[in-house]
Design a protein around this motif. Structure first.
Motif, PDB file in Angstrom:
ATOM      1  N   UNK A   6     -16.661  -2.929  44.292  1.00 38.14           N
ATOM      2  CA  UNK A   6     -17.523  -1.755  44.389  1.00 38.14           C
ATOM      3  C   UNK A   6     -18.901  -2.029  43.804  1.00 38.14           C
ATOM      4  N   UNK A   7     -19.818  -1.124  44.068  1.00 38.51           N
ATOM      5  CA  UNK A   7     -21.097  -1.152  43.370  1.00 38.51           C
ATOM      6  C   UNK A   7     -20.875  -0.577  41.970  1.00 38.51           C
ATOM      7  N   UNK A   8     -21.834  -0.751  41.098  1.00 38.06           N
ATOM      8  CA  UNK A   8     -21.639  -0.496  39.676  1.00 38.06           C
ATOM      9  C   UNK A   8     -21.508   0.988  39.316  1.00 38.06           C
ATOM     10  N   UNK A   9     -22.238   1.866  39.997  1.00 35.01           N
ATOM     11  CA  UNK A   9     -22.175   3.303  39.713  1.00 35.01           C
ATOM     12  C   UNK A   9     -22.295   4.085  41.010  1.00 35.01           C
ATOM     13  N   UNK A  10     -21.930   5.358  40.947  1.00 37.04           N
ATOM     14  CA  UNK A  10     -22.091   6.239  42.108  1.00 37.04           C
ATOM     15  C   UNK A  10     -23.571   6.382  42.459  1.00 37.04           C
ATOM     16  N   UNK A  11     -24.407   6.493  41.426  1.00 34.13           N
ATOM     17  CA  UNK A  11     -25.848   6.635  41.659  1.00 34.13           C
ATOM     18  C   UNK A  11     -26.378   5.427  42.436  1.00 34.13           C
ATOM     19  N   UNK A  12     -25.952   4.237  42.040  1.00 34.41           N
ATOM     20  CA  UNK A  12     -26.432   3.047  42.745  1.00 34.41           C
ATOM     21  C   UNK A  12     -25.855   2.978  44.159  1.00 34.41           C
ATOM     22  N   UNK A  13     -24.583   3.316  44.309  1.00 27.92           N
ATOM     23  CA  UNK A  13     -23.977   3.331  45.640  1.00 27.92           C
ATOM     24  C   UNK A  13     -24.738   4.277  46.559  1.00 27.92           C
ATOM     25  N   UNK A  14     -25.066   5.449  46.046  1.00 26.73           N
ATOM     26  CA  UNK A  14     -25.801   6.432  46.839  1.00 26.73           C
ATOM     27  C   UNK A  14     -27.219   5.953  47.157  1.00 26.73           C
ATOM     28  N   UNK A  15     -27.834   5.247  46.209  1.00 28.60           N
ATOM     29  CA  UNK A  15     -29.182   4.720  46.445  1.00 28.60           C
ATOM     30  C   UNK A  15     -29.158   3.679  47.567  1.00 28.60           C
ATOM     31  N   UNK A  16     -28.191   2.777  47.523  1.00 26.97           N
ATOM     32  CA  UNK A  16     -28.085   1.759  48.571  1.00 26.97           C
ATOM     33  C   UNK A  16     -27.805   2.429  49.922  1.00 26.97           C
TER      34      UNK A  16
END
Length: 132
Positions: free
Chosen positions: A36-46
């Motif tokens: 996974x990506x490191x955080x939900x915020x980063x996942x949403x940004x990508x």
């Protein structure tokens, strides 16, 4: 970003899709290739970069935004994503995304490819594959 020159672009995109489609996203301790990506915020940004690329006219050839991992549905999953027909003005080209997203920029000639690469202010990396 990947710069594809002339007639090889379609074949290159097809081969990338073939390989990237086989990448299994999931728990790294359980037979997967990518976590996974490191955080939900980063996942949403990508994911927002993928949205922006699509809105700006890029073609989403392989879409990792809706990856689900059984038993870990709340994870920050984002699968391999391939965007084609990207232009140098798009945010998916100008910004470093820090996620599993590859942007393909098509050009007609080797000289056009070199000019594009040389005009980029970042030196993140470039590779040229030729027959000679």
């Amino acid at each position: 970003a990947c710069v594809a020159v002339g007639p090889i672009a379609d074949d290159l995109v097809a081969k990338i899709v073939e390989r990237a489609s086989s990448i299994k996203t999931g728990d790294g301790a359980k037979d997967s290739d990518m976590g996974p990506l490191i955080t939900k915020v980063h996942r949403d940004k990508v994911a927002s970069y993928i949205d922006a690329g699509e809105f700006e006219g890029a073609k989403v050839v392989l879409d990792g935004r809706n990856v689900a991992v059984e038993g870990a549905e709340d994870g920050f999953w984002l699968g391999p994503t391939l965007l084609d027909n990207v232009t140098p003005e798009m945010s998916v080209y100008t910004d470093e995304i820090f996620g599993p997203v590859l942007s393909v920029v098509r050009v007609e000639t080797y000289d056009e490819a070199m000019a594009l690469i040389n005009s980029n202010p970042y030196g993140n990396g470039t590779a040229i594959f030729t027959n000679d």
